[in-house]
Scaffold this motif. Structure first.
Motif, short mmCIF file in Angstrom:
data_model
loop_
_atom_site.label_atom_id
_atom_site.label_comp_id
_atom_site.label_asym_id
_atom_site.label_seq_id
_atom_site.Cartn_x
_atom_site.Cartn_y
_atom_site.Cartn_z
N MET A 1 0.86 -1.16 0.00
CA MET A 1 0.00 0.00 0.00
C MET A 1 0.91 1.23 0.00
N LYS A 2 0.56 2.20 -0.80
CA LYS A 2 1.38 3.39 -0.92
C LYS A 2 1.34 4.21 0.36
N ASN A 3 2.44 4.91 0.63
CA ASN A 3 2.54 5.70 1.85
C ASN A 3 1.48 6.79 1.92
N GLU A 4 1.14 7.37 0.78
CA GLU A 4 0.12 8.43 0.77
C GLU A 4 -1.22 7.87 1.23
N LEU A 5 -1.55 6.66 0.76
CA LEU A 5 -2.80 6.03 1.16
C LEU A 5 -2.77 5.68 2.65
N LYS A 6 -1.65 5.19 3.12
CA LYS A 6 -1.51 4.89 4.55
C LYS A 6 -1.71 6.13 5.40
N GLN A 7 -1.13 7.24 4.99
CA GLN A 7 -1.28 8.48 5.73
C GLN A 7 -2.72 8.96 5.73
N GLU A 8 -3.39 8.86 4.58
CA GLU A 8 -4.79 9.27 4.48
C GLU A 8 -5.68 8.41 5.37
N LEU A 9 -5.46 7.09 5.34
CA LEU A 9 -6.26 6.19 6.17
C LEU A 9 -6.00 6.42 7.65
N THR A 10 -4.77 6.68 8.02
CA THR A 10 -4.45 6.98 9.42
C THR A 10 -5.15 8.26 9.87
N ARG A 11 -5.15 9.27 9.02
CA ARG A 11 -5.83 10.52 9.36
C ARG A 11 -7.32 10.28 9.54
N ARG A 12 -7.90 9.50 8.64
CA ARG A 12 -9.34 9.21 8.73
C ARG A 12 -9.68 8.39 9.97
N LEU A 13 -8.79 7.45 10.33
CA LEU A 13 -9.02 6.65 11.53
C LEU A 13 -9.07 7.51 12.79
N CYS A 14 -8.21 8.49 12.83
CA CYS A 14 -8.16 9.36 14.01
C CYS A 14 -9.38 10.26 14.14
N ALA A 15 -10.06 10.51 13.04
CA ALA A 15 -11.15 11.48 13.05
C ALA A 15 -12.54 10.87 12.89
N CYS A 16 -12.68 9.54 12.95
CA CYS A 16 -13.98 8.96 12.63
C CYS A 16 -14.65 8.35 13.86
N ASN A 17 -15.93 8.07 13.71
CA ASN A 17 -16.70 7.38 14.73
C ASN A 17 -16.75 5.89 14.41
N ASN A 18 -17.56 5.12 15.14
CA ASN A 18 -17.60 3.67 14.94
C ASN A 18 -18.02 3.29 13.52
N GLY A 19 -19.03 3.95 12.97
CA GLY A 19 -19.45 3.65 11.60
C GLY A 19 -18.37 3.97 10.60
N GLY A 20 -17.63 5.02 10.85
CA GLY A 20 -16.55 5.40 9.96
C GLY A 20 -15.40 4.41 9.99
N LEU A 21 -15.22 3.72 11.11
CA LEU A 21 -14.16 2.72 11.20
C LEU A 21 -14.37 1.60 10.19
N VAL A 22 -15.60 1.19 10.00
CA VAL A 22 -15.89 0.13 9.04
C VAL A 22 -15.58 0.60 7.62
N LEU A 23 -15.93 1.84 7.33
CA LEU A 23 -15.63 2.37 5.99
C LEU A 23 -14.13 2.44 5.74
N VAL A 24 -13.38 2.84 6.75
CA VAL A 24 -11.92 2.88 6.61
C VAL A 24 -11.38 1.46 6.44
N MET A 25 -11.98 0.51 7.15
CA MET A 25 -11.54 -0.89 7.02
C MET A 25 -11.77 -1.40 5.60
#
Length: 88
Positions: A1-25
């Motif tokens: 997985m590209k580093n840019e995608l990893k950084q984006e997903l990490t940012r989204r993980l830090c800012a989401c609620n439980n429903g958002g966690l599934v979308l990030v997954m």
């Protein structure tokens, strides 16, 4: 997985609620799946050895997150299982 995608997903993980966690997954699963597809096309066995367990782990997380109080979970579980079969 590209580093840019990893950084984006990490940012989204830090800012989401439980429903958002599934979308990030799901996005993590698709990112790892793309890595496996690329490894298959390029016949890179080392990338496959690393990528397949990552895809399996992402599917395991999605399967574990299902809440069987809802009928949709009963429909998603067999689909996730179907997606895991070719990885074995």
């Amino acid at each position: 997985m590209k580093n840019e995608l990893k950084q984006e997903l990490t940012r989204r993980l830090c800012a989401c609620n439980n429903g958002g966690l599934v979308l990030v997954m799901y996005d993590i699963y698709f990112g790892f799946s793309d890595d496996v597809k690329t490894a298959l096309v390029s016949e890179d066995r080392e990338a496959l050895r690393k990528g397949v367990p990552d895809v399996q782990a992402a599917l395991d997380e999605l399967m574990g997150a299902l809440d069987f109080k809802y009928p949709l979970a009963g429909q998603l579980y067999p689909l996730y299982s179907y997606c895991k079969r070719p990885l074995f």
